[in-house]
Write a protein that holds these residues in place. Structure first.
Motif, PDB file in Angstrom:
ATOM      1  N   SER A 175       1.051  -1.244  -0.238  1.00 39.40           N
ATOM      2  CA  SER A 175       0.236   0.274  -0.286  1.00 39.40           C
ATOM      3  C   SER A 175       0.388   1.435  -0.079  1.00 39.40           C
ATOM      4  CB  SER A 175      -0.668  -0.321   1.068  1.00 39.40           C
ATOM      5  OG  SER A 175      -0.757   0.242   2.304  1.00 39.40           O
ATOM      6  N   ALA A 176       2.237   1.218  -0.023  1.00 40.09           N
ATOM      7  CA  ALA A 176       2.673   2.731  -0.563  1.00 40.09           C
ATOM      8  C   ALA A 176       3.796   2.015  -1.748  1.00 40.09           C
ATOM      9  CB  ALA A 176       3.367   2.574   0.881  1.00 40.09           C
ATOM     10  N   ASP A 177       4.315   3.360  -1.747  1.00 36.17           N
ATOM     11  CA  ASP A 177       5.484   3.149  -2.674  1.00 36.17           C
ATOM     12  C   ASP A 177       7.065   2.231  -2.185  1.00 36.17           C
ATOM     13  OD1 ASP A 177       4.391   4.186  -5.211  1.00 36.17           O
ATOM     14  OD2 ASP A 177       4.654   5.688  -5.096  1.00 36.17           O
ATOM     15  N   SER A 178       7.150   2.987  -1.054  1.00 34.31           N
ATOM     16  CA  SER A 178       7.915   2.277  -0.262  1.00 34.31           C
ATOM     17  C   SER A 178       7.909   2.056   0.885  1.00 34.31           C
ATOM     18  CB  SER A 178       9.129   3.979   0.255  1.00 34.31           C
ATOM     19  OG  SER A 178      10.771   3.352   0.839  1.00 34.31           O
ATOM     20  N   LEU A 179       8.166   0.862   1.269  1.00 35.12           N
ATOM     21  CA  LEU A 179       8.538   0.603   3.229  1.00 35.12           C
ATOM     22  C   LEU A 179       9.403   2.096   3.411  1.00 35.12           C
ATOM     23  CD1 LEU A 179       9.395  -3.287   2.582  1.00 35.12           C
ATOM     24  CD2 LEU A 179       7.125  -1.977   2.563  1.00 35.12           C
ATOM     25  N   HIS A 180       9.148   1.732   5.224  1.00 33.97           N
ATOM     26  CA  HIS A 180       9.262   2.657   5.931  1.00 33.97           C
ATOM     27  C   HIS A 180      10.262   1.763   6.927  1.00 33.97           C
ATOM     28  CE1 HIS A 180       5.918   2.345   8.999  1.00 33.97           C
ATOM     29  NE2 HIS A 180       5.825   2.584   8.014  1.00 33.97           N
ATOM     30  N   ALA A 181      11.657   3.076   7.957  1.00 32.23           N
ATOM     31  CA  ALA A 181      11.693   2.487   8.774  1.00 32.23           C
ATOM     32  C   ALA A 181      11.646   0.633  10.056  1.00 32.23           C
ATOM     33  CB  ALA A 181      12.612   3.271   9.705  1.00 32.23           C
ATOM     34  N   GLY A 182       9.866   1.956  10.317  1.00 26.63           N
ATOM     35  CA  GLY A 182       9.471   0.870  11.019  1.00 26.63           C
ATOM     36  C   GLY A 182       8.838  -0.557  10.272  1.00 26.63           C
TER      37      GLY A 182
ATOM     38  N   VAL B  10      11.345   8.018   7.622  1.00 24.68           N
ATOM     39  CA  VAL B  10      12.422   7.288   6.738  1.00 24.68           C
ATOM     40  C   VAL B  10      11.778   6.608   6.452  1.00 24.68           C
ATOM     41  CG1 VAL B  10      14.954   6.325   7.629  1.00 24.68           C
ATOM     42  CG2 VAL B  10      13.754   8.110   8.767  1.00 24.68           C
ATOM     43  N   ARG B  11      12.119   6.734   4.500  1.00 26.61           N
ATOM     44  CA  ARG B  11      11.689   5.318   3.161  1.00 26.61           C
ATOM     45  C   ARG B  11      12.780   5.052   2.515  1.00 26.61           C
ATOM     46  NH1 ARG B  11       8.712   9.635   1.944  1.00 26.61           N
ATOM     47  NH2 ARG B  11       6.593   9.296   2.292  1.00 26.61           N
ATOM     48  N   LEU B  12      13.181   3.536   2.603  1.00 25.92           N
ATOM     49  CA  LEU B  12      13.611   2.411   2.295  1.00 25.92           C
ATOM     50  C   LEU B  12      13.873   3.346   0.805  1.00 25.92           C
ATOM     51  CD1 LEU B  12      14.967   0.351   3.559  1.00 25.92           C
ATOM     52  CD2 LEU B  12      13.210  -0.702   2.368  1.00 25.92           C
ATOM     53  N   LEU B  13      13.032   3.896   0.086  1.00 26.36           N
ATOM     54  CA  LEU B  13      13.526   3.631  -1.219  1.00 26.36           C
ATOM     55  C   LEU B  13      13.686   5.725  -1.208  1.00 26.36           C
ATOM     56  CD1 LEU B  13      11.294   1.700  -2.927  1.00 26.36           C
ATOM     57  CD2 LEU B  13      13.773   1.387  -2.420  1.00 26.36           C
ATOM     58  N   ASP B  14      13.388   6.314  -0.495  1.00 27.92           N
ATOM     59  CA  ASP B  14      14.092   8.103   0.178  1.00 27.92           C
ATOM     60  C   ASP B  14      15.382   8.048  -0.720  1.00 27.92           C
ATOM     61  OD1 ASP B  14      11.997   8.656  -0.332  1.00 27.92           O
ATOM     62  OD2 ASP B  14      11.849   9.218   1.606  1.00 27.92           O
TER      63      ASP B  14
ATOM     64  N   ARG C 198      17.863  12.891   1.678  1.00 28.37           N
ATOM     65  CA  ARG C 198      16.813  13.366   2.492  1.00 28.37           C
ATOM     66  C   ARG C 198      16.629  12.518   3.739  1.00 28.37           C
ATOM     67  NH1 ARG C 198      10.985  15.316   0.298  1.00 28.37           N
ATOM     68  NH2 ARG C 198       9.499  13.686   1.334  1.00 28.37           N
ATOM     69  N   ASN C 199      17.121  11.206   3.797  1.00 22.15           N
ATOM     70  CA  ASN C 199      16.938  10.102   5.400  1.00 22.15           C
ATOM     71  C   ASN C 199      17.269  10.990   5.906  1.00 22.15           C
ATOM     72  OD1 ASN C 199      14.444   8.282   4.147  1.00 22.15           O
ATOM     73  ND2 ASN C 199      15.475   7.054   3.136  1.00 22.15           N
ATOM     74  N   ALA C 200      18.709  10.971   5.273  1.00 25.38           N
ATOM     75  CA  ALA C 200      20.042  11.662   6.954  1.00 25.38           C
ATOM     76  C   ALA C 200      19.317  13.118   7.503  1.00 25.38           C
ATOM     77  CB  ALA C 200      21.229  12.530   6.002  1.00 25.38           C
ATOM     78  N   LYS C 201      18.637  14.312   5.992  1.00 27.29           N
ATOM     79  CA  LYS C 201      18.156  15.172   6.954  1.00 27.29           C
ATOM     80  C   LYS C 201      17.350  14.833   7.275  1.00 27.29           C
ATOM     81  CE  LYS C 201      16.651  19.806   5.377  1.00 27.29           C
ATOM     82  NZ  LYS C 201      16.191  20.403   4.543  1.00 27.29           N
TER      83      LYS C 201
ATOM     84  N   GLU D 250      20.817   2.074   2.061  1.00 28.72           N
ATOM     85  CA  GLU D 250      21.841   2.644   0.510  1.00 28.72           C
ATOM     86  C   GLU D 250      21.997   1.403  -0.073  1.00 28.72           C
ATOM     87  OE1 GLU D 250      24.987   4.953   0.685  1.00 28.72           O
ATOM     88  OE2 GLU D 250      24.435   5.974  -0.761  1.00 28.72           O
ATOM     89  N   PRO D 251      22.277  -0.055   0.412  1.00 22.83           N
ATOM     90  CA  PRO D 251      22.781  -1.031  -0.636  1.00 22.83           C
ATOM     91  C   PRO D 251      21.252  -1.863  -1.071  1.00 22.83           C
ATOM     92  CG  PRO D 251      23.832  -1.491   1.310  1.00 22.83           C
ATOM     93  CD  PRO D 251      22.948  -0.252   1.326  1.00 22.83           C
ATOM     94  N   ILE D 252      20.416  -1.673   0.429  1.00 23.00           N
ATOM     95  CA  ILE D 252      18.985  -2.481  -0.408  1.00 23.00           C
ATOM     96  C   ILE D 252      18.159  -1.468  -1.136  1.00 23.00           C
ATOM     97  CG2 ILE D 252      16.695  -2.589   1.029  1.00 23.00           C
ATOM     98  CD1 ILE D 252      18.414  -2.853   3.268  1.00 23.00           C
ATOM     99  N   ARG D 253      18.445  -0.471  -1.116  1.00 23.05           N
ATOM    100  CA  ARG D 253      17.641   0.739  -2.457  1.00 23.05           C
ATOM    101  C   ARG D 253      18.139   0.724  -3.725  1.00 23.05           C
ATOM    102  NH1 ARG D 253      19.246   6.274  -3.756  1.00 23.05           N
ATOM    103  NH2 ARG D 253      16.740   7.291  -4.866  1.00 23.05           N
TER     104      ARG D 253
END
Ligand code: ADP
Ligand code: NA
Length: 330
Positions: A13-20, A209-213, A217-220, A286-289
């Motif tokens: 249900s989303a383009d990217s999974l998140h850290a949760g 925090v998204r896996l594919l971002d 952007r995530n660091a910020k 990064e490698p997962i992305r």
């Protein structure tokens, strides 16, 4: 132990999974697949209980599967498949609907919450029968263990009830599954609102925090996370939810126990903690992305993986369904 069947799934249900999702599901699944006979499902039939955009659903289903693989779900070890590829899920769900009480289904908390939010006129009957489809998912595979978050516990409880009811009415057919509740340490909160769990349905994406971002952007976002008053870095979820969440994340992303982190950060500031967490998340994501994007770039290979998995799943599922059909008089 090896050979113990485990089933778990996630909605596309989303383009990217998140850290949760990563910490609370994928990380756990990756470890569990080493010791279990694991089946992981992208539950697209469940996803259409909410109105969907067809093109987006198709894309998100592939993206979700690709992220599972990129995060370490090994398709040569575990079965990783898409729910709609195996018709037995819908077929068994129908049978389970017929042995579920209307009142019993009406008491499911998730249904009550979601239908109250959507209103009874726009909420679908699919939302109502969702738990019986989930029961079918689990029971088709003679599942012993279902790792779930708190919100799904009631559905696994219903699954057990339905399996026992069917068995006593029609003879021993289903294995009764057990819930594996994941540890509290596996729950990640929103970076901007650290008493709410990190979720794709959050109003703002600033705390997500998204896996594919993009890594930057995530660091910020991590550097801008809400912290608490005081300056001590201690794990105290009630008094210091922001700092505690950062510690939970750092612990998960670096595989370091929280007490050890508390020691390491004695006398250091929130800025250090955030910087280290940003580095750790970027190093893991990064490698997962990159691997996810690679998989999405090769649709034929992803189709081959998902097709082979669906065949393995279908073989098991159809055996169970045949047993059920025979028992009920078909
Ligand atoms: P979301 O809340 O973003 O809609 P889902 O409900 O689709 O996420 O959950 C998918 C999986 O990820 C489930 O196994 C759930 O337990 C896990 N999960 C979701 N959010 C979190 C979180 N914030 N912390 C830990 N695990 C989570
Ligand atoms: Na959700």
């Amino acid at each position: 132990t090896a050979g113990t069947r485990l089933f778990s799934g996630m909605q596309p249900s989303a383009d990217s999974l998140h850290a949760g999702n990563y910490v609370g599901a994928l990380l756990q699944w990756r470890e569990l697949q080493a010791t279990h006979d694991a089946i992981f499902c992208v539950v697209d039939l469940h996803a259409i209980t909410n109105p969907q955009d067809p093109a987006a659903l198709r894309d998100q289903t592939r993206r979700t599967a690709a992220q599972y693989i990129a995060a370490g779900i090994d398709p040569s070890r575990s079965i990783l498949f898409v729910q709609s590829h195996v018709p037995a899920h819908s077929q068994l769900a129908w049978v389970l609907n017929t042995i579920t009480g209307f009142g019993e289904a009406s008491r499911m908390t998730q249904f009550k919450d979601k239908s109250a939010k959507q209103g009874t006129d726009s909420a679908s009957v699919g939302l109502f029968t969702y738990p019986m489809l989930m029961a079918a998912d689990i029971l088709l595979y003679d599942t012993a263990i279902v790792p779930v978050g708190d919100d799904q516990r009631q559905h696994v409880e219903l699954t057990r009830t339905l399996a026992q009811r069917f068995n006593s009415r029609f003879g021993e057919t289903f294995r009764i599954p057990e819930t594996l509740t994941l540890e509290e340490g596996a729950r990640i909160y929103d970076l901007q609102n650290p008493t709410a769990k990190m979720s794709k349905s959050a109003e703002s994406d600033a705390g997500l925090v998204r896996l594919l971002d993009e890594p930057s952007r995530n660091a910020k976002k991590i550097r801008s996370a809400v912290t608490d008053t005081g300056r001590e870095i201690v794990f105290d979820p009630a008094g210091k939810p922001g700092v505690s969440n950062l510690l939970t994340m750092l612990s998960a992303f670096t595989d370091t126990p929280i007490p050890l982190l508390e020691n390491q950060y004695q006398g250091r500031g929130y800025g250090d903690l955030k910087k280290d967490l940003a580095d750790a998340v970027v190093a893991v994501f990064e490698p997962i992305r990159a691997r996810t994007l690679e998989l999405l770039d090769d649709p034929a290979e992803l189709d081959r993986i998902l097709g082979a998995a669906a065949e393995r799943a279908e073989e098991i599922a159809n055996r169970t369904l045949a047993r059920v059909y025979e028992r009920i008089g078909f």
